[in-house]
Design a protein around this motif. Structure first.
Motif, mmCIF file in Angstrom:
data_model
loop_
_atom_site.group_PDB
_atom_site.id
_atom_site.type_symbol
_atom_site.label_atom_id
_atom_site.label_comp_id
_atom_site.label_asym_id
_atom_site.label_seq_id
_atom_site.Cartn_x
_atom_site.Cartn_y
_atom_site.Cartn_z
ATOM 1 N N UNK A 86 0.807 -1.220 0.000
ATOM 2 C CA UNK A 86 0.000 0.000 0.000
ATOM 3 C C UNK A 86 0.843 1.275 0.000
ATOM 4 N N UNK A 87 1.874 1.301 0.836
ATOM 5 C CA UNK A 87 2.726 2.499 0.919
ATOM 6 C C UNK A 87 3.410 2.784 -0.413
ATOM 7 N N UNK A 88 3.802 1.739 -1.119
ATOM 8 C CA UNK A 88 4.455 1.889 -2.415
ATOM 9 C C UNK A 88 3.447 2.376 -3.460
ATOM 10 N N UNK A 89 2.261 1.755 -3.457
ATOM 11 C CA UNK A 89 1.221 2.143 -4.419
ATOM 12 C C UNK A 89 0.803 3.595 -4.221
ATOM 13 N N UNK A 90 0.784 4.036 -2.956
ATOM 14 C CA UNK A 90 0.358 5.414 -2.667
ATOM 15 C C UNK A 90 1.281 6.439 -3.317
#
Ligand code: KG4
Ligand code: ZN
Length: 345
Positions: A86-90
């Motif tokens: 999630x942190x990467x996709x954000x």
């Protein structure tokens, strides 16, 4: 009629990538790998997000420069919405949203696993290749997924079978870790296996019914075998490294191929020959898997599709290319598009 230029952004795991396509033709594809994870033997999500944040602006600038276009020529921006960290996709999705807003161009959300499959449609005018014909089957194998997918149309896909535990890439990476090899282990095992004997060792495999996969039994079998052999000879791994890699690789490829064969039989009793079968995702870079698909396809009368090597592991060209097909359908997303960590289908 001129084809639209689409900017693609991929940031689902530990590669920051940006690409510009003109229709399906790849004009640039820039990938910044994150070496920082190597010392931890796997991807550390917090570090991945931070590295994406550092890499994203230069990677996008370089992709636009290499495509040799003015950024005002971009018709849309496509980004990986999920699945992934999630942190990467954000990082990728937030950048894509701001870029679309700032440039006044449409935003396109792309599913990472669908993009791996649609990488088969990326074009290189210097090197034209045939593309699979719908409906076709694709074995999609990556670090997080192992799926047999029936593709009826660009975005009409049905998962017929998938792993119930580890993904094929994870099986490679975990086996490599047991052997003391660096992360990611898949390409390392592939390289060492080329010098080894694939029939030297055999490992237990889970036998589950239907079209689903399981790799956890194989991992346990490798772990216990190595533990027992090390008790007898502490130099066992060193002395047998290439044969171990070749035998592990052979087992994973055989597991993958046996279910793929079943899937083709199951769905196409009537059109078993001249059927198109593809592989996609990071593990489709594996030399033994590519060879096995070509051999089985020749024996069974299928047409086999192996993705171009540079579009097997994570890249933004596949995101931009999938974005182009959505662009043609007018499928745009709003600023509220939120990333998702787990597969939606
Ligand atoms: O598609 P990908 O780049 O990222 C995900 O979406 O997960 O796949 C990464 C996976 C890793 O597990 C890596 O070890 C594996 O693909 N991989 C390989 C090879 N190249 C990458 N596995 C076996 N042989 C290879 N040559
Ligand atoms: Zn991937």
């Amino acid at each position: 009629m001129s084809l639209p230029f689409i900017l693609g952004i991929e940031s689902s795991c530990d590669d920051t990538s940006a690409s510009v396509v003109e229709g399906s033709i790849v004009r640039s594809n820039v990938i910044a790998n994150q070496d920082i994870h190597r010392e931890f033997g796997g991807v550390v999500p917090e570090l991945a997000s931070r590295a994406h944040q550092q890499n994203i602006v230069p990677v996008i600038q370089t992709a636009i420069q290499r495509a040799n276009i003015d950024k005002n020529k971009l018709a849309a921006v496509a980004f990986t919405q999920g699945p992934g960290l999630l942190g990467s996709l954000l990082v990728g999705s937030s950048f894509a949203k701001s870029f679309a807003l700032g440039m006044g161009i449409p935003l396109i959300e792309v599913d990472h696993m669908q993009a791996h499959i649609l990488a088969h449609f990326l074009e290189d005018p210097e090197n034209p290749r045939p593309v699979p014909v719908f409906p076709f089957l694709c074995l999609t194998v990556s670090g997080g997924h192992t799926q047999i997918v029936l593709i009826r149309d660009y975005f009409e896909m049905e998962v017929l079978g998938q792993t119930i535990d580890d993904a094929a890439g994870e099986a490679f990476d975990k086996a490599a870790k047991i052997l003391g090899l660096p992360y990611p282990g898949g390409p390392v095992i592939d390289k060492l296996a080329s010098e080894g004997d694939p029939s030297r060792f055999s490992f237990a495999r889970s036998n589950i019914p239907g079209l689903n996969y399981s790799f956890s039994g194989l991992k346990t079998s490798i772990l216990y075998f190595i533990r027992d052999e090390l008790k007898k000879d502490s130099g066992f791994i060193e002395k047998n490294r290439n044969d171990l890699c070749a035998s592990i690789q052979k087992t994973i490829v055989e597991i993958l191929m046996s279910k793929l064969k079943l899937a083709v039989q199951a769905i196409h009793e009537t059109r078993y020959t001249n059927f198109d079968v593809a592989i996609a995702g990071g593990v489709s870079a594996n030399s033994a898997l590519r060879k096995a698909l070509l051999e089985i396809a020749a024996a069974e009368g299928w047409r086999a599709f192996i993705p171009q090597f540079q579009y097997t592991t994570d890249n933004a060209a596949m995101i931009a290319g999938a974005g182009y097909f959505k662009f043609l359908k007018g499928e745009f997303s709003g600023q509220s598009a939120a990333p998702y960590a787990r597969s939606k289908w």
